[in-house]
Design a protein around this motif. Sequence first.
Motif, PDB file in Angstrom:
ATOM      1  N   LYS A  60      -5.030  -7.286   0.472  1.00  0.00           N
ATOM      2  CA  LYS A  60      -5.998  -6.656   1.371  1.00  0.00           C
ATOM      3  C   LYS A  60      -5.278  -6.100   2.602  1.00  0.00           C
ATOM      4  O   LYS A  60      -5.557  -4.985   3.050  1.00  0.00           O
ATOM      5  N   ASP A  61      -4.333  -6.860   3.124  1.00  0.00           N
ATOM      6  CA  ASP A  61      -3.561  -6.408   4.272  1.00  0.00           C
ATOM      7  C   ASP A  61      -2.731  -5.170   3.908  1.00  0.00           C
ATOM      8  O   ASP A  61      -2.645  -4.224   4.694  1.00  0.00           O
ATOM      9  N   PHE A  62      -2.138  -5.186   2.723  1.00  0.00           N
ATOM     10  CA  PHE A  62      -1.366  -4.030   2.262  1.00  0.00           C
ATOM     11  C   PHE A  62      -2.245  -2.794   2.132  1.00  0.00           C
ATOM     12  O   PHE A  62      -1.867  -1.699   2.551  1.00  0.00           O
ATOM     13  N   GLU A  63      -3.415  -2.954   1.558  1.00  0.00           N
ATOM     14  CA  GLU A  63      -4.332  -1.823   1.392  1.00  0.00           C
ATOM     15  C   GLU A  63      -4.782  -1.266   2.745  1.00  0.00           C
ATOM     16  O   GLU A  63      -4.871  -0.053   2.926  1.00  0.00           O
ATOM     17  N   ASP A  64      -5.056  -2.143   3.696  1.00  0.00           N
ATOM     18  CA  ASP A  64      -5.448  -1.684   5.025  1.00  0.00           C
ATOM     19  C   ASP A  64      -4.325  -0.896   5.689  1.00  0.00           C
ATOM     20  O   ASP A  64      -4.561   0.154   6.291  1.00  0.00           O
ATOM     21  N   MET A  65      -3.089  -1.393   5.570  1.00  0.00           N
ATOM     22  CA  MET A  65      -1.956  -0.673   6.155  1.00  0.00           C
ATOM     23  C   MET A  65      -1.703   0.653   5.447  1.00  0.00           C
ATOM     24  O   MET A  65      -1.332   1.647   6.072  1.00  0.00           O
ATOM     25  N   ARG A  66      -1.915   0.680   4.122  1.00  0.00           N
ATOM     26  CA  ARG A  66      -1.718   1.920   3.360  1.00  0.00           C
ATOM     27  C   ARG A  66      -2.748   2.964   3.767  1.00  0.00           C
ATOM     28  O   ARG A  66      -2.431   4.142   3.926  1.00  0.00           O
ATOM     29  N   LYS A  67      -4.000   2.531   3.982  1.00  0.00           N
ATOM     30  CA  LYS A  67      -5.044   3.462   4.391  1.00  0.00           C
ATOM     31  C   LYS A  67      -4.795   4.024   5.775  1.00  0.00           C
ATOM     32  O   LYS A  67      -5.117   5.199   6.038  1.00  0.00           O
ATOM     33  N   VAL A  68      -4.218   3.251   6.649  1.00  0.00           N
ATOM     34  CA  VAL A  68      -3.925   3.714   7.998  1.00  0.00           C
ATOM     35  C   VAL A  68      -2.766   4.686   8.000  1.00  0.00           C
ATOM     36  O   VAL A  68      -2.702   5.589   8.845  1.00  0.00           O
ATOM     37  N   GLY A  69      -1.847   4.572   7.042  1.00  0.00           N
ATOM     38  CA  GLY A  69      -0.736   5.494   6.947  1.00  0.00           C
ATOM     39  C   GLY A  69       0.599   4.932   7.382  1.00  0.00           C
ATOM     40  O   GLY A  69       1.517   5.670   7.694  1.00  0.00           O
ATOM     41  N   ILE A  70       0.708   3.621   7.405  1.00  0.00           N
ATOM     42  CA  ILE A  70       1.978   2.997   7.796  1.00  0.00           C
ATOM     43  C   ILE A  70       3.024   3.244   6.725  1.00  0.00           C
ATOM     44  O   ILE A  70       4.174   3.558   7.032  1.00  0.00           O
ATOM     45  N   GLN A  72       4.452   5.567   4.103  1.00  0.00           N
ATOM     46  CA  GLN A  72       4.372   6.981   3.738  1.00  0.00           C
ATOM     47  C   GLN A  72       4.796   7.218   2.294  1.00  0.00           C
ATOM     48  O   GLN A  72       4.486   8.254   1.714  1.00  0.00           O
ATOM     49  N   SER A  73       5.489   6.269   1.677  1.00  0.00           N
ATOM     50  CA  SER A  73       5.968   6.471   0.309  1.00  0.00           C
ATOM     51  C   SER A  73       4.907   6.099  -0.719  1.00  0.00           C
ATOM     52  O   SER A  73       5.057   6.416  -1.908  1.00  0.00           O
ATOM     53  N   THR A  74       3.844   5.436  -0.330  1.00  0.00           N
ATOM     54  CA  THR A  74       2.783   5.072  -1.263  1.00  0.00           C
ATOM     55  C   THR A  74       1.547   5.918  -0.993  1.00  0.00           C
ATOM     56  O   THR A  74       1.274   6.307   0.129  1.00  0.00           O
ATOM     57  N   LYS A  75       0.830   6.203  -2.038  1.00  0.00           N
ATOM     58  CA  LYS A  75      -0.382   7.020  -1.871  1.00  0.00           C
ATOM     59  C   LYS A  75      -1.582   6.290  -2.354  1.00  0.00           C
ATOM     60  O   LYS A  75      -1.655   5.521  -3.170  1.00  0.00           O
TER      61      LYS A  75
END
Length: 75
Positions: A60-70, A72-75
Motif C-alpha cells: 500500500k505504501d509503495f502504491e501511494d508513493m508510485r501514484k505521487v510520482g516518487i 519514475q521508472s515504474t508506471k
Amino acid sequence: MASSALVKPQMRGLLSKCLCFHIVGTFIVSLGVTTFCKFVVAEPRKKADADSYRNYDSMKDFEDMRKVGIFQSTK
C-alpha cells in the motif's frame, strides 16, 4: 584562649576525601540520568516503532508513493 578556639584545617587526605565524595555523587547522578532516558525516551520510542510496524503494509505504501510520482521508472 583565642588560639585554642581556632580549628586547624584538614590538609592531609583532603583531595582523596573530596574525590571520593564527588565520584560517588557522579555515579549516582549518571545512573539516574540513564534510567530517566531509558524509561522516558527509549521505551516509548520502541513501543511507537512496534505499533507502527504492526499495521504496516508495504505494498500500500509503495502504491501511494508510485501514484505521487516518487518512482519514475515504474508506471
